[in-house]
Design a protein around this motif. Structure first.
Motif, PDB file in Angstrom:
ATOM      1  N   GLN A  99      53.244  45.927  38.174  1.00 57.36           N
ATOM      2  CA  GLN A  99      53.681  44.608  38.609  1.00 57.36           C
ATOM      3  C   GLN A  99      52.637  43.987  39.531  1.00 57.36           C
ATOM      4  N   THR A 144      54.585  38.541  38.845  1.00 60.95           N
ATOM      5  CA  THR A 144      55.704  39.187  38.146  1.00 60.95           C
ATOM      6  C   THR A 144      57.014  38.612  38.664  1.00 60.95           C
ATOM      7  N   ASN A 149      53.147  41.583  33.349  1.00 52.54           N
ATOM      8  CA  ASN A 149      52.609  42.764  33.997  1.00 52.54           C
ATOM      9  C   ASN A 149      51.099  42.639  34.171  1.00 52.54           C
TER      10      ASN A 149
END
Length: 278
Positions: free
Chosen positions: A71, A75, A99
């Motif tokens: 992340q 995100t 991601n």
């Protein structure tokens, strides 16, 4: 990685599946990871070669880590909370997610996660997460439509400065699209029907492999819960929550004969040199 955690990860697979399961999973072309909610931190215990290639990480860098390492600043936190809620409720989820690769490059993917149940007692033993990159077809198609629309303008019927502005704006759109690989991070990209089907098919293939290689150990797994968790077994969400506590402790069930231990913290296992899955 600590030897104790490595031992837990090895036992996570060895106690549930035959020794050939990793080799077969490695041969699958899908990008996916497998995590164990019974180990503190809910770590990744398996990562496919396709996933490693897509993320840019090596297997040693991924195994034992939590999915949070993928992340980044863009995100969507709401999406992350939805995934956590699905883990807590031990159910399947399919969601678009932004991601980051190891080099910091962001990319959109379709995240499809499903629990793996122990057939005998209904306990969640693993979570499988399939990651399908979302292509830029939809955005590119929109840009192509803009190009076609602008080309239809009759320059003889519009003022030169207006045509110049339109061409300049279109060039900016194309430049931004080229610099970002066709991705717009301000608005999430939606997975196509094909990508959703691809994720579902990949999940079925992976679960079939896990089911097949669990037969030889006598600990059959399945993709749907056939019975409620047996008495004394903790849900995956409780295991994950307890795993965040760093103190040495155990939980016992007073309602069962001889009051057996139903949970032991990592600190306790380290102190006593026991393995959780022994």
């Amino acid at each position: 990685m600590e030897s104790q955690l490595l031992g837990l990860i090895e036992d996570s697979f060895n106690s549930q599946y035959s020794i050939w399961v990793r080799e077969t999973l490695d041969e699958l072309c899908e990008s996916f990871t497998i995590t164990d909610p019974c180990i503190s931190g809910h770590p990744i215990v398996f990562a496919s070669p396709s996933f490693l290639k897509m993320s840019g990480y090596s297997r040693d860098e991924v195994i034992g880590q939590n999915g949070r390492i993928f992340q980044g600043p863009e995100t969507n936190r709401r999406s992350v909370m939805e995934i956590r809620e699905a883990i807590r409720e031990e159910r399947t989820i399919q969601i678009n997610l932004l991601n980051y690769r190891k080099d910091g490059t962001p990319f959109w993917m379709l995240f499809h996660m499903s629990p793996v149940f122990v057939e005998e007692n209904g306990m969640v033993i693993h979570f499988v997460a399939v990651q399908v990159p979302i292509t830029t077809r939809q955005r590119n198609n929109r840009v192509s439509e803009q190009v076609a629309e602008f080309r239809e303008i009759e320059f003889g019927s519009c003022r030169r400065e207006v045509c110049s502005d339109v061409t300049s704006d279109l060039g900016l759109v194309l430049a931004l699209d080229s610099d970002s690989g066709g991705l717009s991070f301000e608005e999430p990209l939606e997975a196509s029907h094909y990508e959703k089907q691809r994720a579902a098919t990949a999940m079925n293939n992976i679960l079939s492999v896990l089911t097949h290689y669990s037969k030889s150990t006598g600990r059959m797994v399945c993709e749907k819960r056939h019975s409620l968790p047996a008495a004394g077994l903790l849900s995956s969400s409780v295991n994950i929550s307890l795993g965040r506590i760093k103190q040495s402790f155990v939980l016992m069930d007073l309602n069962l004969p001889d009051m057996p231990i139903v949970y032991a913290s990592d600190a306790f296992l380290k102190l006593t040199d026991f393995c959780r899955l022994c």
